[in-house]
Design a protein around this motif. Structure first.
Motif, PDB file in Angstrom:
ATOM      1  N   GLN A 212      -2.042 -25.698  21.191  1.00  0.00           N
ATOM      2  CA  GLN A 212      -2.063 -26.067  19.781  1.00  0.00           C
ATOM      3  C   GLN A 212      -1.846 -27.581  19.665  1.00  0.00           C
ATOM      4  OE1 GLN A 212       0.449 -23.621  17.226  1.00  0.00           O
ATOM      5  NE2 GLN A 212       0.426 -21.976  18.746  1.00  0.00           N
ATOM      6  N   ILE A 214      -0.606 -30.208  17.398  1.00  0.00           N
ATOM      7  CA  ILE A 214       0.180 -30.343  16.168  1.00  0.00           C
ATOM      8  C   ILE A 214       1.168 -31.497  16.326  1.00  0.00           C
ATOM      9  CG2 ILE A 214      -0.041 -27.935  15.482  1.00  0.00           C
ATOM     10  CD1 ILE A 214       2.637 -27.350  16.718  1.00  0.00           C
ATOM     11  N   SER A 215       1.827 -31.854  15.237  1.00  0.00           N
ATOM     12  CA  SER A 215       2.791 -32.960  15.260  1.00  0.00           C
ATOM     13  C   SER A 215       4.078 -32.550  15.969  1.00  0.00           C
ATOM     14  CB  SER A 215       3.131 -33.388  13.831  1.00  0.00           C
ATOM     15  OG  SER A 215       3.890 -32.371  13.180  1.00  0.00           O
ATOM     16  N   ASP A 218       6.183 -30.313  13.710  1.00  0.00           N
ATOM     17  CA  ASP A 218       5.689 -28.937  13.680  1.00  0.00           C
ATOM     18  C   ASP A 218       6.003 -28.213  14.986  1.00  0.00           C
ATOM     19  OD1 ASP A 218       4.723 -29.185  11.120  1.00  0.00           O
ATOM     20  OD2 ASP A 218       2.670 -29.638  11.735  1.00  0.00           O
ATOM     21  N   SER A 219       5.922 -28.928  16.103  1.00  0.00           N
ATOM     22  CA  SER A 219       6.260 -28.324  17.391  1.00  0.00           C
ATOM     23  C   SER A 219       7.716 -27.861  17.401  1.00  0.00           C
ATOM     24  CB  SER A 219       6.024 -29.319  18.529  1.00  0.00           C
ATOM     25  OG  SER A 219       4.653 -29.526  18.763  1.00  0.00           O
ATOM     26  N   ALA A 221       9.623 -27.097  14.847  1.00  0.00           N
ATOM     27  CA  ALA A 221       9.784 -25.949  13.954  1.00  0.00           C
ATOM     28  C   ALA A 221       9.289 -24.663  14.620  1.00  0.00           C
ATOM     29  CB  ALA A 221       9.028 -26.198  12.651  1.00  0.00           C
ATOM     30  N   LYS A 222       8.156 -24.733  15.313  1.00  0.00           N
ATOM     31  CA  LYS A 222       7.594 -23.544  15.942  1.00  0.00           C
ATOM     32  C   LYS A 222       8.385 -23.115  17.181  1.00  0.00           C
ATOM     33  CE  LYS A 222       2.852 -23.675  14.250  1.00  0.00           C
ATOM     34  NZ  LYS A 222       1.440 -23.431  14.600  1.00  0.00           N
ATOM     35  N   GLU A 227       7.516 -19.229  17.519  1.00  0.00           N
ATOM     36  CA  GLU A 227       6.060 -19.147  17.469  1.00  0.00           C
ATOM     37  C   GLU A 227       5.411 -19.707  18.725  1.00  0.00           C
ATOM     38  OE1 GLU A 227       4.272 -20.202  13.498  1.00  0.00           O
ATOM     39  OE2 GLU A 227       6.371 -20.696  13.055  1.00  0.00           O
TER      40      GLU A 227
END
Length: 360
Positions: A212, A214-215, A218-219, A221-222, A227
């Motif tokens: 993925q 992503i920023s 965001d990483s 958070a996941k 996730e």
């Protein structure tokens, strides 16, 4: 009354120069600095520059800095070079190959930093065209609380950069930034794919693992939500999240750095002064003073407060929650910056062809 007014003006001038190093209150004019450092770090530096250079004017709507991801700033710089004049007077970007490129293009002004050989623990240009000013560190991150749960699903949290791309149990549950916008991610890709490391096969592995893009935020958070199992990310992003949570009285136990067993990727970010012939404000003399200040102890401590490592050879202090800088240097995988300079387009095209286009 006139005499009193004059005295008040003198007093105000003295107060405005308070805290400035002797001589820096004489630095005048206007400057703009392109930088890829996080905004909260730029805010700290902006405030410190105002105090250190009370008569120097910020040239970007009240700020000294124009923020942007390094790769995006590089594209902007390329466009400005077509007209021969950059929209800045200094650069503080994350990817050192640009320094080599701009020096060859004769866009830079040399700056003398006294005792640079003993002061710095990272390479610099001996003619003074660029110096390292901060060190970013690319690592992996994961959620310690969920490692067992991931293992029950047949997913092994990677302990190496190699496993990050080659372990197919990680398919769909790993993430990283976009090298087309992030200079540090571009540097990591350049390092991992260079000769002597993992080559272009590394990109094929990332694509096969359906990574993925992503920023960093965001990483994180996941990772915390479960996730994804792991992310390639800047150490400073993780350290800031940990410190912010601790300051709020809610320490995080679901986020941590992995310092990969096959090595970390250190990115010594450089500072450069643009020559008067190619700069926005033609104020190289002021920029020289600012560049020298960036390599002072007060400035380096602000770098540490920004969760990056200092370039000073005698700096024992490390960013909050990190490990010893010398230990990281010993584990550094390294980046061939000369190769990056000459192969930038090739690396970007390989990323697009092998990874980005296959994920879209």
């Amino acid at each position: 009354m006139k005499r009193l007014a004059a005295l008040l003006i003198v007093l105000c001038m003295l107060l405005s120069a308070a805290g400035a190093t002797a001589g820096n209150e004489q630095v005048q004019g206007e400057i703009v600095i392109y930088s890829s450092m996080y905004q909260f770090v730029l805010d700290m530096l902006d405030e410190a520059l105002r105090e250190e250079f009370p008569n120097l004017k910020p040239g970007n709507n009240g700020s000294f800095f124009v923020y942007g991801g390094t790769s995006r700033l590089i594209n902007q710089i390329y466009g400005e070079m077509e007209d021969g004049v950059l929209g800045c007077d200094m650069l503080l970007v994350a990817e050192p190959a640009l320094s080599l490129e701009l020096k060859d293009a004769e866009y830079l002004e040399p700056v003398e930093v006294r005792d640079a050989a003993s002061l710095l623990r990272f390479p610099y240009d001996e003619e003074g065209y660029w110096y390292p000013v901060r060190v970013c560190n690319m690592v992996l991150a994961y959620n310690p609380e969920l490692e067992t749960r991931w293992a029950e699903k047949g997913v092994t949290v990677p302990k190496t950069f190699k496993d990050f791309a080659s372990d197919r149990s990680l398919k769909g549950v790993i993430a990283m930034g976009d090298p087309l916008s992030s200079g540090t991610t571009f540097a990591a890709v350049a390092s991992l794919t260079q000769s002597g490391h993992y080559g272009r096969q590394y990109l094929k592995g990332l694509a096969a693992n359906e990574i993925q893009i992503i920023s960093g935020a965001d990483s994180i958070a996941k990772i915390r939500s479960g996730e994804i199992a792991a992310a390639m990310i800047l150490e400073e992003s993780v350290l800031k999240a940990l410190k912010d949570a601790e300051d709020q009285g809610v320490p995080l136990t679901n986020l941590a750095c992995i310092y990969p067993e096959d090595g970390v990727i250190l990115i010594p970010s450089t500072v450069m002064t643009v020559s008067d012939a190619h700069s926005k404000n033609a104020n190289a003399e002021a920029c020289k003073a600012v560049e020298q200040w960036f390599l002072s102890e007060p400035a380096q401590k602000l770098i540490l407060n920004g969760y990056m490592h200092s370039v000073f050879a005698n700096m024992n202090q490390i960013p909050y929650g990190s490990v010893d800088t010398e230990e990281l240097i010993a584990k550094d995988m390294g980046v061939n910056w000369e190769n990056v300079y000459h192969s930038r387009e090739e690396i970007n095209l390989a990323w697009m062809d092998i990874v980005a286009n296959r994920l879209n």
